[in-house]
Design a protein around this motif. Structure first.
Motif, PDB file in Angstrom:
ATOM      1  N   ALA A 210      11.853   2.677 -20.755  1.00 29.52           N
ATOM      2  CA  ALA A 210      11.438   1.819 -21.869  1.00 29.52           C
ATOM      3  C   ALA A 210      12.512   1.791 -22.953  1.00 29.52           C
ATOM      4  O   ALA A 210      12.755   0.749 -23.579  1.00 29.52           O
ATOM      5  CB  ALA A 210      10.115   2.320 -22.437  1.00 29.52           C
ATOM      6  N   TRP A 211      13.181   2.900 -23.167  1.00 27.16           N
ATOM      7  CA  TRP A 211      14.248   2.971 -24.166  1.00 27.16           C
ATOM      8  C   TRP A 211      15.428   2.103 -23.758  1.00 27.16           C
ATOM      9  O   TRP A 211      16.009   1.395 -24.590  1.00 27.16           O
ATOM     10  CB  TRP A 211      14.679   4.416 -24.351  1.00 27.16           C
ATOM     11  N   GLN A 212      15.782   2.136 -22.487  1.00 28.36           N
ATOM     12  CA  GLN A 212      16.896   1.318 -22.013  1.00 28.36           C
ATOM     13  C   GLN A 212      16.583  -0.162 -22.182  1.00 28.36           C
ATOM     14  O   GLN A 212      17.438  -0.949 -22.595  1.00 28.36           O
ATOM     15  CB  GLN A 212      17.202   1.635 -20.546  1.00 28.36           C
ATOM     16  N   ARG A 213      15.326  -0.555 -21.882  1.00 31.80           N
ATOM     17  CA  ARG A 213      14.942  -1.955 -22.071  1.00 31.80           C
ATOM     18  C   ARG A 213      15.007  -2.339 -23.548  1.00 31.80           C
ATOM     19  O   ARG A 213      15.417  -3.450 -23.897  1.00 31.80           O
ATOM     20  CB  ARG A 213      13.533  -2.193 -21.520  1.00 31.80           C
ATOM     21  N   TYR A 214      14.601  -1.412 -24.404  1.00 28.78           N
ATOM     22  CA  TYR A 214      14.651  -1.687 -25.845  1.00 28.78           C
ATOM     23  C   TYR A 214      16.096  -1.882 -26.297  1.00 28.78           C
ATOM     24  O   TYR A 214      16.393  -2.783 -27.094  1.00 28.78           O
ATOM     25  CB  TYR A 214      13.999  -0.542 -26.608  1.00 28.78           C
ATOM     26  N   LEU A 215      17.004  -1.051 -25.801  1.00 30.16           N
ATOM     27  CA  LEU A 215      18.416  -1.196 -26.171  1.00 30.16           C
ATOM     28  C   LEU A 215      18.978  -2.539 -25.709  1.00 30.16           C
ATOM     29  O   LEU A 215      19.820  -3.138 -26.384  1.00 30.16           O
ATOM     30  CB  LEU A 215      19.233  -0.048 -25.578  1.00 30.16           C
ATOM     31  N   GLU A 216      18.492  -3.008 -24.567  1.00 35.65           N
ATOM     32  CA  GLU A 216      19.005  -4.254 -24.013  1.00 35.65           C
ATOM     33  C   GLU A 216      18.406  -5.480 -24.683  1.00 35.65           C
ATOM     34  O   GLU A 216      19.090  -6.494 -24.876  1.00 35.65           O
ATOM     35  CB  GLU A 216      18.726  -4.308 -22.505  1.00 35.65           C
ATOM     36  N   THR A 217      17.122  -5.395 -25.046  1.00 39.59           N
ATOM     37  CA  THR A 217      16.422  -6.587 -25.552  1.00 39.59           C
ATOM     38  C   THR A 217      16.049  -6.501 -27.030  1.00 39.59           C
ATOM     39  O   THR A 217      15.751  -7.530 -27.647  1.00 39.59           O
ATOM     40  CB  THR A 217      15.129  -6.810 -24.753  1.00 39.59           C
ATOM     41  N   GLY A 218      16.021  -5.292 -27.580  1.00 35.31           N
ATOM     42  CA  GLY A 218      15.577  -5.117 -28.954  1.00 35.31           C
ATOM     43  C   GLY A 218      14.081  -5.230 -29.121  1.00 35.31           C
ATOM     44  O   GLY A 218      13.578  -5.319 -30.248  1.00 35.31           O
ATOM     45  N   GLU A 219      13.346  -5.217 -28.015  1.00 36.90           N
ATOM     46  CA  GLU A 219      11.902  -5.365 -28.057  1.00 36.90           C
ATOM     47  C   GLU A 219      11.228  -4.290 -27.209  1.00 36.90           C
ATOM     48  O   GLU A 219      11.840  -3.692 -26.322  1.00 36.90           O
ATOM     49  CB  GLU A 219      11.490  -6.748 -27.543  1.00 36.90           C
ATOM     50  N   VAL A 220       9.939  -4.076 -27.510  1.00 38.96           N
ATOM     51  CA  VAL A 220       9.111  -3.169 -26.722  1.00 38.96           C
ATOM     52  C   VAL A 220       8.082  -4.011 -25.987  1.00 38.96           C
ATOM     53  O   VAL A 220       7.309  -4.749 -26.618  1.00 38.96           O
ATOM     54  CB  VAL A 220       8.396  -2.132 -27.607  1.00 38.96           C
ATOM     55  N   GLU A 221       8.092  -3.937 -24.678  1.00 38.49           N
ATOM     56  CA  GLU A 221       7.192  -4.746 -23.873  1.00 38.49           C
ATOM     57  C   GLU A 221       5.730  -4.447 -24.222  1.00 38.49           C
ATOM     58  O   GLU A 221       5.299  -3.295 -24.174  1.00 38.49           O
ATOM     59  CB  GLU A 221       7.441  -4.472 -22.391  1.00 38.49           C
TER      60      GLU A 221
END
Length: 278
Positions: A210-221
């Motif tokens: 989830a942290w990696q996705r946040y770094l990539e998108t700036g959002e939390v799914e």
């Protein structure tokens, strides 16, 4: 499995205290264990049953029972919600950087429940500068001044309650107090205060994908859905336990509790209920 195998009366009181904190909004360990002991023991021949201090669980035992309660009630969603709360906290820390903010409490340790808010300590040189900064951020907030008597002395604590994606509570300290660490009523150890880098490391360690996705998108799914789950549950009031403790004769302890680790005269901890080191 019998309760006796895992502590008998002590374990039953810990479990009931955890339930009171999770379901009924009691947010002081001291209050919760007294209420739990009263409810479990009830009355005998019209008189309150007495218990020994050794029958009362420690704050740490209640915290672990509370964590188990929350995990059973919320399942895998709890870990996702914890990450969402940590991201809200991280973004608030960044926004408050001029005031050396630190994250404490349940969002840092992971001991969240429904209604948990985000607790931050801030250390402004003057309070007016903090208020101006909050207005510049366009944050909606309320200021609360609480005066408490501890050890025969009165002390005032300023809190700002901020409405964000999740509720945030700022406790204001003088800059010199950044070097001091209040002790947790959970285990007696200094409270862990996390800065921006420490919260980033915590997210990377506990929520890798989830942290990696946040770094990539700036959002939390699914952040909105995760945090909306708390909207139907009123957040625990930060001073409920302090103000209600001893307010009614019916909640008086069945016997004195000398030497209890969370004596009501202990130093005030501005995060009742879920403080403590991870």
């Amino acid at each position: 499995m019998s309760a006796e195998r895992f502590g008998g009366l002590r374990a039953r009181i810990a479990a009931e205290a955890a339930r009171l904190m999770y379901e009924e909004g009691v947010d002081q360990y001291f209050t919760a264990k007294r209420m739990a002991a009263k409810r479990i023991l009830g009355q005998i021949d019209g008189r309150r049953a007495r218990y020994r201090p050794a029958d009362l669980p420690s704050n740490g035992e209640i915290r672990e029972a509370l964590l188990l309660f929350a995990e059973r009630a919320e399942g895998s969603q709890r870990a996702r919600r914890l990450f969402a709360l940590r991201i809200v906290a991280l973004e608030a820390l960044r926004a408050l950087a001029p005031f050396s903010p630190r994250l404490i409490g349940s969002v840092s340790t992971g001991h969240i429940r429904r209604g948990s808010d985000i607790d931050l300590h801030v250390f402004p040189a003057n309070e007016e500068a903090l208020e101006q900064h909050l207005r510049a951020l366009a944050w909606t907030f309320d200021r609360e001044l609480v005066t408490l008597q501890k050890g025969g002395q009165f002390r005032e604590y300023v809190h700002y309650h901020v409405a964000d994606a999740a509720p945030i509570e700022l406790t204001v300290y003088a800059p010199r107090e950044l070097r001091l660490r209040p002790r947790s009523s959970t285990d007696g150890k200094p409270i862990v205060r996390l800065g921006i880098a420490a919260v980033e490391a915590l997210c990377a360690r506990d929520h890798r994908e989830a942290w990696q996705r946040y770094l990539e998108t700036g959002e939390v799914e699914g952040m909105d859905a995760l945090l909306e789950a708390d909207e139907d549950e009123p957040p625990p009031g930060p001073f409920d336990g302090l103000l209600e403790d001893g307010a009614g004769a019916d909640d008086a302890p069945a016997c004195p509790e000398p030497g209890e680790e969370d004596d009501p005269d202990q130093d005030y901890d501005p995060l009742p209920g879920f403080e403590g080191a991870a």
